[in-house]
Design an enzyme around this catalytic site. Structure first.
Site, PDB file in Angstrom:
ATOM      1  N   THR A 185     -53.760 -16.590 -10.819  1.00 58.08           N
ATOM      2  CA  THR A 185     -53.337 -17.760  -9.306  1.00 58.08           C
ATOM      3  C   THR A 185     -52.722 -18.730  -9.743  1.00 58.08           C
ATOM      4  O   THR A 185     -51.956 -19.796  -9.336  1.00 58.08           O
ATOM      5  CB  THR A 185     -54.477 -18.274  -8.709  1.00 58.08           C
ATOM      6  N   GLY A 201     -62.096 -16.264 -13.552  1.00 49.30           N
ATOM      7  CA  GLY A 201     -62.568 -15.250 -13.084  1.00 49.30           C
ATOM      8  C   GLY A 201     -63.338 -15.538 -13.385  1.00 49.30           C
ATOM      9  O   GLY A 201     -65.283 -14.808 -13.706  1.00 49.30           O
ATOM     10  N   GLU A 203     -66.608 -16.820 -13.910  1.00 49.69           N
ATOM     11  CA  GLU A 203     -67.846 -17.206 -12.076  1.00 49.69           C
ATOM     12  C   GLU A 203     -68.627 -16.244 -12.489  1.00 49.69           C
ATOM     13  O   GLU A 203     -69.418 -15.044 -11.791  1.00 49.69           O
ATOM     14  CB  GLU A 203     -67.485 -17.961 -11.024  1.00 49.69           C
ATOM     15  N   THR A 259     -61.661 -19.670 -19.715  1.00 45.69           N
ATOM     16  CA  THR A 259     -60.567 -18.773 -19.110  1.00 45.69           C
ATOM     17  C   THR A 259     -59.515 -19.878 -19.095  1.00 45.69           C
ATOM     18  O   THR A 259     -59.691 -21.256 -18.808  1.00 45.69           O
ATOM     19  CB  THR A 259     -60.837 -18.597 -17.839  1.00 45.69           C
ATOM     20  N   ASP A 324     -70.042 -26.345 -15.007  1.00 45.32           N
ATOM     21  CA  ASP A 324     -68.170 -25.908 -15.052  1.00 45.32           C
ATOM     22  C   ASP A 324     -67.449 -27.320 -14.584  1.00 45.32           C
ATOM     23  O   ASP A 324     -66.955 -27.468 -14.197  1.00 45.32           O
ATOM     24  CB  ASP A 324     -68.309 -26.023 -13.145  1.00 45.32           C
ATOM     25  N   HIS A 625     -67.192 -17.545   2.894  1.00 41.25           N
ATOM     26  CA  HIS A 625     -67.712 -17.868   4.110  1.00 41.25           C
ATOM     27  C   HIS A 625     -67.880 -19.184   4.491  1.00 41.25           C
ATOM     28  O   HIS A 625     -68.771 -20.509   5.665  1.00 41.25           O
ATOM     29  CB  HIS A 625     -68.675 -16.888   4.940  1.00 41.25           C
ATOM     30  N   MET A 663     -60.740  -8.403   3.909  1.00 39.36           N
ATOM     31  CA  MET A 663     -62.625  -8.734   3.259  1.00 39.36           C
ATOM     32  C   MET A 663     -62.981  -7.382   2.349  1.00 39.36           C
ATOM     33  O   MET A 663     -62.980  -6.459   3.652  1.00 39.36           O
ATOM     34  CB  MET A 663     -63.380  -8.342   4.891  1.00 39.36           C
TER      35      MET A 663
END
Length: 715
Positions: A185, A201, A203, A259, A324, A625, A663
């Protein structure tokens, strides 16, 4: 030589000859960027040639036609509505009147920077199912431009070079193993003729690295891994061999993390490339490295020789990170007067809440102070360079509340530095997190979030605990010079200018200009959507412009919760460009789509089923979500799903019926029983919210009693 070739050769020769005639003017080549131009742009602000404008990544524009005395005349010059329904996080690159930017799903656009006319568009065709591996939305933070080529990293791990004039692909190389949940990203950087690109990536369970590719043809030149691999196998460098002593257990089976997904900077005089590394995988050190250890090179600043990829020095901001607390936030280079001596420094405000000033030649810690609310550590010991952790910082089976949380005191949203004021402008946010040691119940799931911090018990952030601010930080005195408070977190990146201005977008849909020296709010524009990206400024025909990508999204919008919903914004994706005297006006927002209107019914499933559904939802669904089934406004809120949609859950969730819309299928993580439990949990949340909202209405309509007399009528 055939006739066709001869004809082309003759035509080319004729064109070249005509170009040499007196008065002839050849059009400048598109994307004409090299090291000399980037160096000269320190003084010439007409272009924005690199991600942070220059190698130093200060995000400071020397333009001053727009200044603190006339910024109230700034108006919208033009805008482009973008075919985009996810977050926009890109910093545009502007070269000789052409603006290059990225949209979600790694798409690229080139636009005439004066008129807004779209010159070309490029879609790399990322399969939408890859969005499952994007921890924080299918966003992209921008391109790099170098010697006629435009470089973009794609969500599925490709590095692609496009012709700057046409947008047509020139070369493409796969930088990641697509059998693993890597994503890209971040924006690439070009240093010494090499395109530097990292990935994300952690996580989901990957091993971090970043790579250098030949800018001309995409050939891999070197690769640096940030954490050691299996100790039974040879390590890729002597530095990784030494790092083995700081790890325990079988971390490599979980990826390890580290990362490099965002921050880089470059000093051409010292010939050092600086990169910031990310969190561990899993977050919980007790799982990835039982027995402790600093876990090099997680959450660290690395200084690299760009010719060889060898490590020159490192500084770890959070040894043995369990929260984190990435060090992937902006790395800014500057020269500061410290104790009467001019020092070449590198500055960072990472997630952990401390502002670091290091000697960028040696990595020596010069100072580190809290720039916001921090409870996990008392201070940073200047002698050792290590944080002094507070009691009960390392979370146990009991809930441990810490500031900052994993969103960080500062996240990817760019900060800026003004040499004119000597201040750093930080997009600060304040919200905690409840960490629980999930070691006892941890089970690694390939392709899913694996943080080991009690994620199955994640709860939505209460509205009252979240806030933000723009902090003007004095890096010499290590204290705030001024602060502009915000009611919400997840506000945008900043840009400072020589006109004594600092610009920032906000989570509640504004684009604001402040006086850089004292923080007076001077101008504001209603953007109709949350603005997260970093603004830029450039000049065409001697006229100064300010541009920003506007479009709500990113990890906060996906993870949702009441604190995010309270902003009231939605995604309306646009490129907004301003100038003095601009007269353009945005059209009114269209009405929100109608929501399902029905009377929720109590859920008949057992409490055990609903509890199981909550655990499965929060380890499989919540990162898109919304935590607590409260969507942040970008991905559908499952509490509002129609009966028809819920009946189709098996086709959608298990079989991927909506993959083309982003999705993906989850049949590798869920079965029919698990999905039924998730459905029961979502419906229970819908009914719970209905009861909560109905209670005040019922109380308001109840007849007055002697104890609570009705208010008297006013005449």
């Amino acid at each position: 030589m055939n006739i066709a070739t001869l004809s082309r050769t003759a035509a080319a020769a004729l064109c070249a000859a005509l170009a040499l005639l007196p008065g002839a003017h050849a059009a400048p080549a598109a994307g004409r960027v090299d090291a000399a131009r980037i160096a000269s742009s320190e003084r010439d602000g007409a272009n924005w040639l690199s991600h942070g404008r220059t190698y130093a990544e200060q995000r400071y524009s020397p333009l001053q036609s727009v200044h603190d005395r006339n910024v109230d005349r700034l108006g919208l010059a033009w805008w482009i509505d973008l075919d985009n329904d996810r977050g926009l996080e890109a910093t545009p690159i502007v070269v000789d009147g052409v603006l290059y930017a990225t949209l979600a799903w790694s798409r690229v656009i080139a636009v005439d920077a004066r008129s807004g006319k779209t010159l070309w568009q490029y879609d790399p065709g990322v399969h939408k199912a890859k969005g499952r591996h994007a921890c924080c939305d299918s966003v992209n933070r921008g391109v790099a431009v170098w010697k006629g080529l435009v470089y973009v990293g794609t969500l599925d791990g490709r590095l692609i070079a496009l012709d700057a004039a046409s947008g047509k692909p020139v070369w493409s190389t796969q930088t990641t193993d697509n059998s693993k949940p890597y994503t890209i990203t971040g924006a690439p950087r070009v240093v010494a003729g090499k395109v530097i690109i990292g990935n994300g990536g952690a996580e989901l369970g990957v091993r971090g690295y970043f790579s250098a590719y030949d800018a001309r043809d995409g050939k891999l030149l070197w690769r640096v891994y940030t954490v050691p691999g299996n100790p039974a196998e040879p390590q890729e460098s002597p530095e990784l061999q030494k790092a083995l002593a700081t790890w325990n257990g079988e971390w490599w089976k979980y990826g390890g993390g580290g990362t490099v997904w965002n921050a880089m900077a470059y000093d051409p005089e010292l010939k050092l490339l600086y990169v910031g590394t990310g969190n561990g995988s899993p977050w919980n050190r007790e799982i990835r490295s039982p027995g402790g250890g600093d876990n090099l090179y997680l959450s660290s600043i690395l200084a690299i020789d760009p010719d060889t990829g060898r490590l020159v020095w490192h500084y770890q901001t959070t040894p043995g990170d369990s929260w984190d607390y990435t060090a992937t936030q902006d790395l800014v280079l500057a020269d500061l007067m410290l104790d009467g001596v001019r020092r070449k420094v590198i500055m960072q405000a990472p997630k952990n809440g401390f502002f670091y000033v290091l000697d960028r030649a040696t990595g020596e810690l010069l100072s580190a102070e809290k720039f916001g609310k921090v409870t996990w550590a008392e201070r940073v010991d200047k002698a050792t360079g290590r944080p002094v952790e507070t009691a009960k910082t390392r979370y146990t089976q009991e809930p441990s509340v810490q500031w900052p949380g994993p969103f960080g005191a500062h996240n990817w949203q760019p900060m800026s530095f003004s040499p004119k004021t000597g201040l750093v402008y930080i997009p600060y946010q304040e919200l905690p997190f409840v960490y629980i040691n999930g070691k006892r119940d941890f089970r690694y799931r390939n392709g899913a979030w694996n943080v080991g911090a009690g994620e199955e018990q994640f709860t939505a952030f209460p509205r009252e605990v979240a806030s933000g601010a723009l902090i003007a930080w004095d890096p010499v005195r290590q204290r705030a010079a001024w602060k502009a408070p915000y009611a919400f977190h997840w506000n945008g990146g900043t840009m400072a200018t020589a006109g004594n201005l600092v610009f920032q977008g906000t989570a509640d849909g504004r684009f604001v200009a402040y006086a850089a020296d004292d923080g007076r709010k001077l101008w504001e524009f209603g953007a109709q959507t949350g603005v997260m990206a970093g603004p830029v400024s450039y000049a065409v025909g001697g006229e100064q412009y300010v541009a920003v990508m506007a479009g709500w999204g990113g990890s906060a919008a996906l993870i949702g919760g009441e604190a995010t919903v309270a902003t009231g914004v939605r995604n309306v994706s646009r490129l907004l460009v301003f100038k003095l005297g601009g007269k353009a006006v945005l059209p009114p927002l269209p009405p929100r789509p109608d929501q399902v209107a029905r009377m929720p019914q109590p859920v008949t499933a057992s409490a055990e089923t609903v509890a199981r559904g909550s655990r499965l939802y929060h380890t499989t669904c919540a990162m898109c979500h919304g935590v607590g089934a409260v969507s942040g406004g970008v991905i559908p809120d499952l509490r509002r799903s129609s009966d028809a949609t819920r009946a189709a859950f098996p086709e959608i969730v298990l079989k991927g019926a909506l993959q083309a819309r982003g999705m993906p299928a989850f049949d590798d993580l869920l079965d029919a029983d698990g999905l039924a439990a998730i459905k029961a949990y979502v419906m229970a949340r819908e009914y719970e919210d209905h009861r909560r909202s109905a209670a005040p209405a019922a109380a308001a309509s109840a007849p007055a009693t002697a104890a609570t007399p009705a208010p008297a009528a006013k005449h």
